[in-house]
Design a protein around this motif. Structure first.
Motif, short mmCIF file in Angstrom:
data_model
loop_
_atom_site.label_atom_id
_atom_site.label_comp_id
_atom_site.label_asym_id
_atom_site.label_seq_id
_atom_site.Cartn_x
_atom_site.Cartn_y
_atom_site.Cartn_z
N ILE A 93 0.84 -1.21 0.00
CA ILE A 93 0.00 0.00 0.00
C ILE A 93 0.87 1.25 0.00
O ILE A 93 0.63 2.20 -0.75
N LEU A 94 1.90 1.24 0.85
CA LEU A 94 2.79 2.41 0.90
C LEU A 94 3.42 2.67 -0.47
O LEU A 94 3.54 3.82 -0.91
N ALA A 95 3.80 1.59 -1.14
CA ALA A 95 4.40 1.75 -2.47
C ALA A 95 3.39 2.33 -3.46
O ALA A 95 3.71 3.23 -4.24
N SER A 96 2.16 1.84 -3.40
CA SER A 96 1.12 2.35 -4.32
C SER A 96 0.89 3.84 -4.09
O SER A 96 0.75 4.62 -5.04
N LEU A 97 0.80 4.22 -2.82
CA LEU A 97 0.55 5.63 -2.51
C LEU A 97 1.71 6.50 -2.98
O LEU A 97 1.51 7.57 -3.55
N LYS A 98 2.93 6.00 -2.74
CA LYS A 98 4.10 6.77 -3.13
C LYS A 98 4.12 6.98 -4.65
O LYS A 98 4.41 8.08 -5.13
N GLN A 99 3.80 5.91 -5.35
CA GLN A 99 3.78 5.99 -6.82
C GLN A 99 2.78 7.05 -7.28
O GLN A 99 3.00 7.73 -8.29
N ALA A 100 1.69 7.19 -6.54
CA ALA A 100 0.67 8.21 -6.89
C ALA A 100 1.01 9.57 -6.25
O ALA A 100 0.18 10.47 -6.23
N HIS A 101 2.21 9.70 -5.70
CA HIS A 101 2.69 10.96 -5.11
C HIS A 101 1.87 11.41 -3.90
O HIS A 101 1.73 12.60 -3.66
N HIS A 102 1.32 10.46 -3.16
CA HIS A 102 0.63 10.84 -1.93
C HIS A 102 1.59 10.74 -0.75
O HIS A 102 2.58 10.01 -0.78
N HIS A 103 1.26 11.49 0.29
CA HIS A 103 2.14 11.63 1.44
C HIS A 103 1.41 11.11 2.67
O HIS A 103 0.29 11.54 2.95
N GLY A 104 2.00 10.13 3.37
CA GLY A 104 1.30 9.54 4.51
C GLY A 104 2.17 9.40 5.75
O GLY A 104 3.40 9.45 5.67
N VAL A 105 1.51 9.25 6.89
CA VAL A 105 2.21 9.07 8.17
C VAL A 105 1.59 7.85 8.85
O VAL A 105 0.36 7.77 8.98
N LEU A 106 2.43 6.91 9.29
CA LEU A 106 1.94 5.71 9.95
C LEU A 106 1.99 5.88 11.45
O LEU A 106 3.04 6.19 12.01
N VAL A 107 0.84 5.73 12.12
CA VAL A 107 0.79 5.81 13.58
C VAL A 107 0.14 4.51 14.05
O VAL A 107 -1.04 4.29 13.80
N GLU A 108 0.92 3.65 14.70
CA GLU A 108 0.45 2.31 15.06
C GLU A 108 -0.18 1.65 13.83
O GLU A 108 0.47 1.58 12.79
N ASN A 109 -1.46 1.24 13.96
CA ASN A 109 -2.09 0.60 12.82
C ASN A 109 -2.94 1.57 12.00
O ASN A 109 -3.88 1.16 11.32
N HIS A 110 -2.64 2.86 12.12
CA HIS A 110 -3.34 3.87 11.31
C HIS A 110 -2.37 4.51 10.33
O HIS A 110 -1.26 4.88 10.72
N LEU A 111 -2.81 4.65 9.10
CA LEU A 111 -2.01 5.39 8.13
C LEU A 111 -2.79 6.65 7.78
O LEU A 111 -3.91 6.58 7.27
#
Lengths: 362, 362, 362, 362
Positions: free
Chosen positions: A17-35
């Motif tokens: 999922i992180l790879a897919s989001l990165k490919q779409a140029h989205h920016h995320g932060v992982l906190v425990e089991n929440h992205l």
């Protein structure tokens, strides 16, 4: 968008999922089991990706971990002698500064007798002028700790810099972050890393959103043991009160965040004879704690002489605050109603079972 | 300096004193049997002049008739159905605007049932934009009066200009002066001349001293039937509340003035779900009345849709406010203590017997 | 939505359009050949209705007549001796209060010599306390008029109530509406009906939108001879300046409105030695006029002693303001650029030919 | 009271004076050859003690080292390419954040060409939310330094914590302390110990006295290389500008302190089209420098997109600012007059010869 993953986390799908989001140029932060993804409200997940997701919240958050959306239930901050938040009312009292060993012992006994369960007292003092009394430092901390222990009280005291955290942390149960440091981000992150309880004071002209983002800096380090302190905001008329107590911040914060809300009527007014009415107002509005300056002999105090209560005045304040609080089965009900308006029931359920920061972070 | 003359006033000596002061280039204002001299704290009176003087107060006043120094005891404003001030709590409620005949009758019955004794409702509406709904005018006043009479309620409604005073005065028991007109001095003097009760709202950024001087303009015309309304002040954060309720103004005003203090939590917050906590806070701080917007169907209201309560919500607010107020035997005691701190006992005595503006001005 | 009709207005089609809108429960205001509809951005007109419409602006206006959208070109307010607005810089100066006949004649000659073309002076004074000097009234107005006429100056003076408008209007060229009366709507409408020039002072905590809506009340009566006065806003630090000059309001107002913008540095600061730097700042930001308090002997003034300039100080201020203004070919260009960004060229054209409020309302 | 000792300091007499004061329970602070005593205005010195004293200032200071009383002449902060303060106007410009190596090189060349002599650029960024872009860190600093060196510019960049001071100090000529850290006292003392130039930004609701006391924390460590930055204060109307530029702070600060005053019009307004008028206003009011955000392509900026100027816009701003500044032989004269009013001539003389912090601390 907030993605809540099923537990235990499937690391492989997460990586995907992180790879897919990165490919779409989205920016995320992982906190425990929440992205937390900040720049989109939707995403086209594959079926395999969906299988690891428990819940999706599409709203764009101004802050995440501090929000009722993230945690619908009230946070209870646990200290050796208290459970701060929820339906409890916690009274914190003591002198502006620890001035010497004897005085802090006598004040501790007096505020305990009046109903306080946390002892406040400044050892490192932030002062507008570099030439004013700056506190007794570590010596003051030892007196404060002993006086609290002797009386079965928790300690709250201010920490002013990253360097002092270790020293202060050895003596205190609750770190206080002062109003002037509300946006001292390095300090916020550092107390965040300790996982110890923190009382975060609202800055003199901080908006509610800025206060909650400051709390977010602490929480982003995994520390959910946060209480928010309204201590008066700066306004145009300083003739009769030092600041203006923004009592409306109490119900507003209850809507927006799960963290406990404390009122400091001493700094809000700056005058002893106004402290009790404002403490009463704060409790009536739903505050879950009071932080009050009490001194044996206010006129002789080394700092804040005008605003400290005598132990006898504090005892009256405590009685009145307790009575108003007890009325508030009504308040409790209403607060629940407010929260429900913001949070849907099922969200409540699923969320509660999946992640309970109280349990995870104690 | 305030010179209080013995009663009945010896006109001859008074004339003599005025001449002496004029000769010394002092400037004075005579109010009943009080002569307020603004530019000196002392004067070398002759023995004959002294014989007519009951008491001398040497402090330079910022305002006179509004001060506790002038009148130590609480002013009670008497209306057909109420005695506003002192230890009483008066609930005033009704819609922002009178929208039609039926609605105001139904709202009047509902707020009466919930414990209100004054019906509010706008007929002449001050609106930021000239194109917004400006109220029903005299037609609205007739509906308001009938609805109040039918339910045994007093009426409070806004008067916006000197020209409207006669018309509005025929229908209302209490003139409301809006926040935007707090320093419209011609209007203040004109309602002063009516000797009818006036509810004076604090301006959006008016200091406490400016509010009391505005009251002074009314009182200087011989009208002591004044109540002061805190309705929120302008601040830096309008995200979650329209204004900031300055709850600290309540005890500050109790120290400085004898006039009753009313809280308007509706305009202070601008959001219905915050009105009840702030009403509770206001009463806990010692407010002697609440002014609350209530509408049958807030979402459909022609003005202030977001902040009006339903009758059911108002009923809960009223219950809670009453309970907090009843606790406050404590408050009453404390308020007395505050006042005593400002006023010496003998002053109290002599003053009370000599001039009681309540008696003189009804 | 603003509907601009072709000229001459086809009354029949207009009536038809008004009926259609009414049937759809929309609310509109007709100003010359513009129909302002507040509650919708679109409407399904018939072909016949469309034939009478020159242009449709779909944005929902916060204010209409005051906006650049309604009138892209700068309004020039014409008085006997001045054309205020556009590229002109108008200096208005004189004492806070007209204290006696001689002083106003001497000050008038002095400010004229220094470059002022408008004489200011208070005859009816709004004072915080009812016991302060309230001005000489009509007597003061006659002195002011004579002193201005003798020196070829216009007069600006404050009008405080509807009742005084006729009397004041006989003596003044420009009505001043004080900051405390900025939202005294009856007064605004009444000076609107006179069609005489009005200088509207911004309230102590009035937002820009509130100021423009106050101007709208005047303009809605057909009076476009309006200038807006920034005179300092209330803020949290009154230690060294009475108010904070919001110099940013100058370019903001130039973007939003066609009315001239005047700076009052005397009330903004409250201290004579700060008046000149702030006057310079105001002109550098694009102000089209200055309103400055000048007194022969400031220390002896009956009001505002601390903030009045001597004639010699004013002469220096005037020289410096003129020099900065002359630099501002640059400013003029830039202001034009700002306006263009807000207004499309064709709009410019069509609008200009169709309605020129300057021409219609002189 | 400030006691200025003759040089060289007679240590024996000094010790004697300190002992006398201590015996009388007075509290003092020694700064070079000045002893600041906070709790008395007079003292009964022996003849021998008097023989070591050059001058006595009896006023009670709110702050000492920052005051004109302590140092009547303007402080000139010297950097490799600039002398900031006095009659000079220093232009500092560059992007909000250093985003990559190429962009900072191109912006550096552009702002140099337009007249700037200091390059600004954020590498460690204080952000309200922990999830916003926090800057490139040390990597950004290296790009910034190289770009500045290539173009003969000084570097100014923010330092956010004590831990970062060494790292940032290797790359920058001027430390910037952000508005949120204005009362982060540990940080102030730490940059004070470096003796490097510091640009101290005024907090969002900091009073002038608080700003000067913050400067005092830096100066109390022996670092007089301080410039003060007015960057807009928080107010009640955020509709059209982010903050309100307090342009009156410029002449007020010139009266009170010898430190240079810089205007940051970018953060004051938050909108590119308002930056130039406010920069002009600031210079007209006497500012000795401008700090302006410039970006090649503002719309694409990673932070502060709305308020950055293009290089072409900055070039126009620089031209206009220089022209207004050149007019100000007038300003310089007037500023001197202001300062003279506060400082007596002889004080000037003796002080200048005895202690010149510029010379001592470079």
């Amino acid at each position: 968008m907030i993605i809540q993953f099923k537990k235990p986390l499937d690391q492989e799908i997460l990586t995907d999922i992180l790879a897919s989001l990165k490919q779409a140029h989205h920016h995320g932060v992982l906190v425990e089991n929440h992205l937390v993804v900040f720049d989109t409200d939707t995403f086209d997940f594959t079926e395999r990706q969906k299988s690891a997701i428990a819940r999706l919240e599409s709203k764009q958050p101004r802050y995440v971990l501090s929000s009722r959306a993230f945690k619908p239930n009230d946070t209870i901050v646990k200290t050796p002698h208290n459970q701060i938040g929820g339906h409890n009312l916690t009274l914190m009292a003591g002198p502006c500064s620890v001035e010497n060993e004897e005085m802090i012992h006598r004040v501790a006994a007096a505020v305990k007798a009046a109903g306080a369960s946390v002892l406040r007292g400044g050892a490192f003092k932030p002062r507008t002028s570099p030439y004013d009394f700056q506190g007794l430092g570590v010596e003051g901390l030892t007196y404060l700790r002993e006086a609290a222990d002797e009386n079965g009280l928790d300690v709250i005291t201010e920490v002013m810099s990253v360097e002092e955290i270790d020293a202060v942390g050895q003596y205190t149960d609750i770190f206080q972050i002062g109003a002037r440091n509300m946006q001292n981000y390095e300090l916020l992150k550092a107390v965040g890393r300790t996982h110890q309880p923190v009382a975060l004071k609202r800055g003199l002209s901080a908006t509610i959103d800025e206060l909650l983002n400051a709390a977010e800096y602490i929480a982003s380090q995994g520390n959910f043991n946060i209480m928010l302190v309204e201590r008066g905001i700066r306004s145009f008329d300083g003739t009769y009160t030092r600041n203006v107590l923004d009592v409306g911040a109490v119900p507003v914060l209850h809507q927006l965040t799960h963290f406990p809300v404390i009122i400091d009527p001493s700094h809000a007014t700056g005058h002893a004879d106004l402290v009790t009415p404002l403490a009463a107002a704060g409790v009536a509005a739903g505050a879950q704690g009071l932080l009050v300056e009490v001194h044996e002999n206010p006129a002789q105090a080394l700092s804040d002489a005008a605003q400290q209560l005598t132990p006898a005045q504090f005892a009256k304040l405590a009685t009145r605050a307790q009575k108003i609080h007890e009325l508030d089965g009504a308040i409790a009900e209403e607060k629940k109603a407010i929260v429900k308006a913001a949070v849907s029931e099922d969200n409540h359920e699923s969320h509660h079972s999946a992640t309970n920061p109280d349990e995870n972070h104690d």
